[in-house]
Enzyme design. Structure first.
Site, PDB file in Angstrom:
ATOM      1  N   CYS A 398      -0.143  28.352  -3.753  1.00  0.00           N
ATOM      2  CA  CYS A 398      -0.246  29.265  -2.617  1.00  0.00           C
ATOM      3  C   CYS A 398      -1.690  29.326  -2.121  1.00  0.00           C
ATOM      4  O   CYS A 398      -2.150  28.375  -1.506  1.00  0.00           O
ATOM      5  CB  CYS A 398       0.329  30.631  -2.995  1.00  0.00           C
ATOM      6  SG  CYS A 398       0.909  31.522  -1.544  1.00  0.00           S
ATOM      7  N   HIS A 525       5.468  29.431  -5.058  1.00  0.00           N
ATOM      8  CA  HIS A 525       5.054  29.758  -6.429  1.00  0.00           C
ATOM      9  C   HIS A 525       6.054  29.167  -7.432  1.00  0.00           C
ATOM     10  O   HIS A 525       7.023  29.839  -7.803  1.00  0.00           O
ATOM     11  CB  HIS A 525       5.021  31.281  -6.611  1.00  0.00           C
ATOM     12  CG  HIS A 525       3.925  31.951  -5.853  1.00  0.00           C
ATOM     13  ND1 HIS A 525       2.703  32.239  -6.424  1.00  0.00           N
ATOM     14  CD2 HIS A 525       3.863  32.383  -4.586  1.00  0.00           C
ATOM     15  CE1 HIS A 525       1.934  32.830  -5.520  1.00  0.00           C
ATOM     16  NE2 HIS A 525       2.614  32.931  -4.399  1.00  0.00           N
ATOM     17  N   GLU A 527       5.841  28.836 -10.468  1.00  0.00           N
ATOM     18  CA  GLU A 527       5.804  29.494 -11.794  1.00  0.00           C
ATOM     19  C   GLU A 527       6.968  30.466 -12.007  1.00  0.00           C
ATOM     20  O   GLU A 527       7.394  30.694 -13.131  1.00  0.00           O
ATOM     21  CB  GLU A 527       4.470  30.226 -12.009  1.00  0.00           C
ATOM     22  CG  GLU A 527       4.195  31.456 -11.148  1.00  0.00           C
ATOM     23  CD  GLU A 527       3.512  31.136  -9.819  1.00  0.00           C
ATOM     24  OE1 GLU A 527       3.666  29.997  -9.331  1.00  0.00           O
ATOM     25  OE2 GLU A 527       2.844  32.024  -9.262  1.00  0.00           O
TER      26      GLU A 527
HETATM   27  N1  GLN Z   1      -3.379  35.241   0.793  1.00  0.00           N
HETATM   28  C1  GLN Z   1      -2.611  34.071   1.079  1.00  0.00           C
HETATM   29  C2  GLN Z   1      -1.504  34.344   2.092  1.00  0.00           C
HETATM   30  O1  GLN Z   1      -1.133  35.477   2.312  1.00  0.00           O
HETATM   31  C3  GLN Z   1      -2.037  33.485  -0.189  1.00  0.00           C
HETATM   32  C4  GLN Z   1      -1.030  34.355  -0.856  1.00  0.00           C
HETATM   33  C5  GLN Z   1      -0.708  33.929  -2.259  1.00  0.00           C
HETATM   34  O2  GLN Z   1      -1.455  33.179  -2.871  1.00  0.00           O
HETATM   35  N2  GLN Z   1       0.362  34.446  -2.832  1.00  0.00           N
HETATM   36  O3  GLN Z   1      -0.984  33.438   2.654  1.00  0.00           O
END
Ligand code: GLN
Length: 600
Positions: A398, A525, A527
């Site tokens: 992300c 994600h 994970e």
């Molecule tokens: N802050 C970034 C976004 O909102 C990444 C978010 C994250 O890593 N979960 O896109």
């Protein structure tokens, strides 16, 4: 439906969640279908707005629910998929009750904690317990309910009252209360002390709940006379008292319960004897033992913001662990505080700067997890640059993917002020931009949350191979920003490959550097879907690449052979087996060791 309620007494952090999920594992191993509900008595409606530093990570479900990290435990242990409603909070219950009151559903009555709030809690439990979570049709056989907090907390009072009523609602033979407590040993006398447990059971009874089973946390197995004393003073039969003593890793807990015949006792309380088979825990046993015998380290730097609290990245750590075990390696996590890699720290705190870079330069692979806010972003960019230039395996999740794109734009496209509009709204080269699924002008409810499909569109990419050459994958998201579609072509021409996109082709889901041994970033994600026996493919790729075994994993034909030839090894590091007290992994901060990792 049968219910097992797990409560906790004496102190918090006893491993109630692990105990509850281990009970679930044991019952599942007897052939029962198990679901779970976590009750968090805090006022927040969900965990979405809670700081990971204070409360650990926010776990994301398929349906986009942002929930307590304990639900991650249940999903991993039981291999199930929960819904947002499986996490009950005071906030959710009150929101529900107040909405009903506004609609006039209470017909002019005075709305009170008893019976309106307590009824709402019971109705919620009954409604959610029957939602299938294991991919099969129809309700599960048993619902394990974990009540967060410790008996006596002011916040949990309405829940205790509701659960007391609930035990009558469902009737005897359908409700089993397991109370998790602590039996400490005082150094002075060296004796296992039962008084704290006695008091907490007394408290529980005073609140109208009667424990059927005591699960006592202790460093060693309980002495016979200690058990007898507990039985006598807590009015719980001897064979209904279990010891959950310290074990090398948490995968031993279901085995510990099985050895003490917890399944037979629970089946007696729940009148389940006729449908209970002997638990088959072969896979758990071999995994728990295998894990104790892994000594060849694989060293991964996690470059993050909340490096002071490993719970803030719990699922990332678990996913790293699952992948390391699959590769028969002992996971060593080096926490690198992203800020400490930055130039400013070199001036302000040169020792921290040196220590952070020394750690980073000593690892086999680098992982940059997700995050919000600009603290440490430049440090993360430097870590990605280091991994890219030095051909160190890299996985960006992300925000970790977003900073890798920024780094690439800056270093390779020479767009020196390239940035995300999250951190620098006025940047001339916005390679990461606000791309909400809903409104562009309102922050509330604009997060792209939950399961979304990513389609592979580059032939022979490492990521598609890792995912078994599927045409698409369904992974969980939690973000607002994404790669700017207007810059994709330029980035691609310079050598950055966009291996997967969403169904519109506008949202970039996976990046890869084809000319690097392993450099992958994912907008989702991975994970959250990793499981003990089913490591997440991208994590498996990172770990395999970090120990020089990526080819074996990418080539499934030789993978089986790989696992056999890499069976458990008793390799000793510096002459002694390297083990942290919690067994599964060493977690190092740049200022020493921390063993908080596997408490959950
Ligand atoms: N802050 C970034 C976004 O909102 C990444 C978010 C994250 O890593 N979960 O896109």
């Amino acid at each position: 439906m049968k219910y097992v309620l797990v409560t906790g007494g004496v102190v918090s952090g006893l491993g109630k969640g692990v105990t509850a999920s281990s009970i679930g594992v044991l019952l599942k191993a007897c052939g029962l279908r198990v679901t779970s509900i976590k009750i968090d008595p805090y006022l927040n409606t969900d965990a979405g707005t809670m700081s990971p530093f204070e409360h650990g990570e926010v776990f994301v479900l398929d349906d986009g629910g942002e929930v307590d990290l304990d639900l991650g435990n249940y999903e991993r242990f039981l291999d199930i998929k929960l819904t947002r409603d499986n996490n009950i909070t005071t906030g959710k219950i009150y929101q529900h009750v107040i909405a009903k009151e506004r609609k006039g559903d209470y017909l002019g009555k005075t709305v009170q904690v008893v019976p309106h709030v307590t009824d709402a809690i019971q109705d919620w439990i009954e409604r959610v317990a029957v939602i299938p979570v294991d991919g099969e049709e129809g309700p599960a056989d048993v619902c394990v309910i974990e009540l967060g907090g410790t008996i006596g907390d002011i916040e949990s009072a309405p829940f205790i009252e509701a659960l007391g009523q609930f035990s009558y609602r469902v009737g005897p033979g359908n409700f089993c209360l397991v109370h998790v407590s602590l039996v400490p040993v005082l150094n002075v006398v060296g004796e296992q002390k039962t008084k704290p447990t006695q008091h907490s059971v007394k408290g529980l009874r005073g609140l109208g709940l009667t424990p059927d089973i005591l699960a006592c946390r202790s460093t060693k197995a309980l002495e016979d006379n200690v058990k007898e004393k507990l039985a006598q003073f807590c009015h719980v039969p001897l064979e209904y008292i279990f010891t959950l003593y310290d074990v090398p890793n948490i995968w031993h807990i279901p085995l510990l319960l099985k050895d003490q015949k917890a399944h037979l006792v629970i089946s007696k309380v729940l009148n389940l004897a006729s449908i209970l088979n002997e638990p088959s825990l072969g896979e758990w046993t071999s995994r728990a033992e295998l894990c104790d015998n892994l000594h060849v380290p694989v060293r991964i730097a996690v470059v993050g913001k909340y490096t002071g609290l490993s719970d803030a990245y719990l699922s990332v750590l678990k996913a790293l662990l699952h992948a390391s075990v699959a590769c028969r390696k002992k996971l060593v996590v080096d926490w690198v505080p992203a800020c400490d890699l930055e130039k400013e720290t070199e001036k302000e705190n040169p020792d921290a700067y040196k220590a952070a870079w020394k750690l980073l330069k000593g690892v086999d692979g680098v992982l940059v997890p997700g995050g919000f806010g600009d603290r440490g972003v430049e440090g993360k960019i430097l870590a990605a640059k280091y991994a890219r230039e030095n051909k160190i395996p890299f996985l960006g999740i992300c925000l970790g993917m977003q900073i890798a794109v920024i780094e690439f734009a800056r270093s390779v496209l020479c767009l020196h002020d390239a940035n995300s509009t999250e951190f620098k709204p006025e940047t001339k080269h916005p390679c990461i931009i606000f791309m909400p699924e809903g409104s562009r002008t309102h922050m509330g409810g604009t997060m792209r949350l939950g399961s979304r499909k990513s389609f592979f569109n580059v032939k022979d990419s490492k990521s598609s191979k890792l995912y078994g050459n599927k045409s698409f994958v369904d992974e969980r998201h939690r973000h607002r920003y994404e790669v700017n579609p207007d810059m994709v072509e330029r980035l691609e021409k310079a050598g950055l490959s966009f291996a997967a996109k969403d169904e519109t082709g506008k949202r970039m889901e996976i990046i890869e550097l084809p000319n690097h041994p392993f450099f992958i970033g994912a907008q989702f994600h991975p994970e959250f879907k990793s499981r003990p026996g089913k490591a997440s493919p991208l994590f498996l790729g990172l770990i395999a690449a970090s120990c020089g075994e990526l080819d074996t994993v990418l080539n499934p034909a030789s993978a089986h052979q790989h696992l056999i030839s890499n069976g458990p090894k008793n390799v000793y590091v510096n002459g002694t087996p390297k083990k942290s007290s919690n067994g599964l992994a060493d977690v190092r901060y740049n200022n020493g060791y921390c063993n908080g990792l596997y408490t959950r």
